[in-house]
Design an enzyme around this catalytic site. Structure first.
Site, short mmCIF file in Angstrom:
data_model
loop_
_atom_site.label_atom_id
_atom_site.label_comp_id
_atom_site.label_asym_id
_atom_site.label_seq_id
_atom_site.Cartn_x
_atom_site.Cartn_y
_atom_site.Cartn_z
N ASP A 144 0.82 -1.25 -0.09
CA ASP A 144 0.04 0.20 -0.20
C ASP A 144 0.90 1.19 -0.10
O ASP A 144 0.53 2.20 0.63
CB ASP A 144 -1.05 -0.04 1.36
N CYS A 158 -20.26 -12.99 -5.16
CA CYS A 158 -21.18 -12.19 -4.44
C CYS A 158 -22.72 -12.27 -4.65
O CYS A 158 -23.58 -12.04 -3.96
CB CYS A 158 -20.85 -10.62 -4.52
N CYS A 210 -26.26 -10.67 -3.46
CA CYS A 210 -26.09 -9.82 -2.10
C CYS A 210 -25.55 -8.54 -2.39
O CYS A 210 -24.83 -8.28 -3.07
CB CYS A 210 -25.08 -10.78 -1.29
N CYS A 231 -23.20 -5.33 1.92
CA CYS A 231 -22.37 -4.38 2.02
C CYS A 231 -22.69 -2.85 1.84
O CYS A 231 -22.60 -1.87 2.54
CB CYS A 231 -20.97 -4.63 1.47
N CYS A 286 -23.75 0.36 4.72
CA CYS A 286 -22.80 1.62 4.83
C CYS A 286 -23.30 2.77 5.39
O CYS A 286 -24.34 3.18 4.83
CB CYS A 286 -22.24 1.75 3.41
N CYS A 296 -16.98 7.87 2.33
CA CYS A 296 -16.73 6.81 3.16
C CYS A 296 -15.85 7.30 4.56
O CYS A 296 -15.04 8.07 4.49
CB CYS A 296 -15.34 6.05 2.26
N CYS A 300 -13.42 2.30 9.37
CA CYS A 300 -14.73 1.71 9.61
C CYS A 300 -14.77 0.32 9.06
O CYS A 300 -14.14 0.10 7.74
CB CYS A 300 -15.71 2.57 8.88
N CYS A 327 -18.96 -2.52 6.14
CA CYS A 327 -19.15 -3.03 4.90
C CYS A 327 -18.57 -4.58 5.01
O CYS A 327 -19.22 -5.60 4.32
CB CYS A 327 -18.62 -2.44 3.66
#
Length: 359
Positions: free
Chosen positions: A141, A195, A198, A201, A205, A221, A248, A251
């Protein structure tokens, strides 16, 4: 050494180094470029100007590191070893404890940049011992790079609707890292997406930052707002942030695949004192010296004391307005806020005033 044999050995070394899974991706990410450009053009990157500055270099590993032929991708699970089996329920409950300061799970231990980078460098060293010197570069990252795209192409998982990488074996509670190399290891196959229909998430949020499947507006976000965003937080979004003071996880907590998230035996991920289960009022009492001491070697330190106070003050205001705290807690929060009413940072001052007005 035959490249297939070398790859088998690299997987052994990776496990010995505490890495949860590795894969190999090619470097042609051209099919991801239109999506990146559309995201930037929509302004979804917010104040992260470096996203625009680097532009399409994120999708072109060989431009980032000339000579790159393959990318070894790495998954490293980060749930602490002592994580209870009902951890999802417990984490969900934190948001209901209005006076508690909630720090994202990944940030409660040591800074993942340092931990994962160190292990990737050790993996690189072992490869060099077997092959001789080779061109390489380690990232965690820490560079303009489409990490999730590389991870999904190499089989570490698939891109979830929240834009994070999901694994059938590990959910999404893991870090990603990369080792760029200049020789052609065999690529590992991508996995299919799971997924389905679904939308858990997206539905959960708090700020509706997931504006569509696979589309995240960072400007809404909570992770972006509490970590990357330096100025005042949009007043319209403040109540939805609740008591989340660094990052957070909502999600991820909503995602059914995280029932398969794997605890890690790596000691660096153990929760530090003060970063889980502590009250907002108590953390508002940390002066800058205490903040720096408590967050030494932590990812939290990089936001600085003033932004930390801004986030805590916001959480305090939401707690005061919630009607879910005791009279004693209400008094403690007001006193803690008043102690920062004349803070030299105008963003902190404004946030404290807003929060006191909510009582």
């Amino acid at each position: 050494m035959d490249l297939h044999e070398l790859w088998s050995q690299i997987q052994v070394w990776a496990r010995e180094l505490g890495l949860s899974q590795i894969g190999v991706s090619g470097i042609d990410l051209s099919s991801a470029e239109p999506g990146l450009l559309a995201w930037l053009e929509a302004g979804f990157h917010g104040s992260m100007d470096y996203m625009v500055k680097h532009g399409l270099k994120r999708a072109r590993p060989a431009e980032l590191v000339p000579g790159t032929v393959r990318v070894i991708t790495v998954r490293m699970d980060y749930l602490p070893e002592n994580t209870p089996s009902d951890w999802l329920r417990r984490e969900f409950a934190r948001s209901l404890h209005a006076g508690e300061a909630v720090v994202s799970v990944y940030a409660r231990g040591r800074d993942y940049h340092k931990v994962l980078r160190s292990r990737l460098q050790k993996l690189q060293d072992r490869i060099a011992e077997a092959t001789g010197p080779f061109g390489h570069r380690v990232f965690t990252d820490s560079a303009p790079l489409l990490e999730a795209e590389l991870a999904s192409r190499s089989g570490l998982g698939w891109r979830g609707k929240h834009t994070l990488v999901l694994s059938r074996e590990a959910g999404s509670m893991f870090f990603l890292g990369e080792l760029f190399i200049d020789f052609a290891l065999p690529e590992t196959p991508a996995t299919s997406a799971h997924c389905g229909q679904c939308t858990a998430c997206m539905d959960l949020c708090p700020t509706q930052a997931i504006v569509g499947p696979y589309k995240l507006d960072a400007r809404r976000c909570i992770s972006y707002l509490t970590i990357e965003h330096a100025g005042p937080i949009d007043e319209a979004l403040r109540p939805q942030i609740g008591n989340r003071i660094y990052g957070c996880d909502d999600c991820q907590l909503a995602c059914p695949w995280n029932k398969f998230a794997q605890p890690s035996t790596v000691p660096d991920w153990q929760t530090r004192e003060g970063l889980a289960g502590w009250g907002i009022a108590t953390l508002l009492g940390w002066d800058e010296v205490e903040f720096l001491r408590r967050t030494a070697g932590s990812a939290i330190r990089r936001i600085g004391h003033a932004r930390w106070l801004r986030n805590l003050a916001l959480g305090a205001g939401n707690a005061l307005a919630s009607g879910r705290i005791s009279a004693a807690d209400r008094l403690a929060l007001r006193q803690a806020l008043q102690a920062h009413a004349t803070h030299p940072d105008p963003v902190v001052q404004e946030q404290v005033a807003w929060s006191l007005a909510r009582a």
